[in-house]
Design an enzyme around this catalytic site. Sequence first.
Site, short mmCIF file in Angstrom:
data_model
loop_
_atom_site.label_atom_id
_atom_site.label_comp_id
_atom_site.label_asym_id
_atom_site.label_seq_id
_atom_site.Cartn_x
_atom_site.Cartn_y
_atom_site.Cartn_z
N GLU A 49 0.88 -1.17 0.00
CA GLU A 49 0.00 0.00 0.00
C GLU A 49 0.92 1.21 0.00
O GLU A 49 1.74 1.37 0.90
CB GLU A 49 -0.91 0.00 1.22
N ASP A 60 -3.24 11.61 8.48
CA ASP A 60 -2.05 10.92 8.95
C ASP A 60 -1.53 11.49 10.26
O ASP A 60 -1.67 12.67 10.55
CB ASP A 60 -0.94 11.02 7.89
#
Length: 269
Positions: A49, A60
């Site tokens: 990924e 994030d």
Amino acid sequence: MGYFEQKFLQLQKQKQGAFVPFVTLCDPNFDRSFEIICTLVDNGADALELGFPFSDPLLDGSVIQAANHRALNAGCSTKESFQLIAKVRSKYPDIPISLLLCANLIYAQTLDGFYQRCAEVGVDAVLVADIPLLASEPYIQSAQKYDIQPVFICPPNADETTLKAVAEKSKGYIYLVSRAGVTSAENQQSAKNLANLIKGLKKYGSAPILQGFGIAQPQQVKDVLKSGVAGAISGSAIVQIIEQNLTDREKCLSELAEFVQKMKQATLL
């Protein structure tokens, strides 16, 4: 049958779960990133990924944000990221590759332009992290036009309607979020209702489920697989190894190799 389906079938026969590492492309630069990705695959990663560098990665944690900044500071944009994927695909023709990115990066190239480029370099699946299910149809149509599988996140607070929609729309795999919040290996508390979510997704005939967010240790991989998912995704823990060894290439690669081997070993059922 896509590469993800082939891989999950193969692992099932071998009585293994999937271990899928996440890294930001071009972190800390193009050449080092290629070496890092090769190290991940050579030491047992079942799929990849990959994230595109982006200046404002809202979803994030600080570790991945720093990775984005390193890649951007190295002069790597979407163009270089696609070139890096093409190089990886050329070396590993059978590894399933998915992208995890924000919608802005796609819009900058137009939907069809982006998915066409994905197909050209050998991407199998794309997860657009900040697109709600209700707005996903144009992305799905464009992805399918170029034989790219659209992947969706199942959030920890998903209700029945969301479970059904995610199960129906997501191809290749489903990204099950362990907990609410940003990604971080430090925060390892799983959502209490994961078992119900997994059961609900499977009830609607979902694609194989990969669980991510906060997975940093082999025992967590074992626990995740016991809950009925097909595999585990680990990102922050891997990117942390890169961050801690920016000036020592050999140590970085050897620590990554050791980490992936341990995590993959934990997938043996």
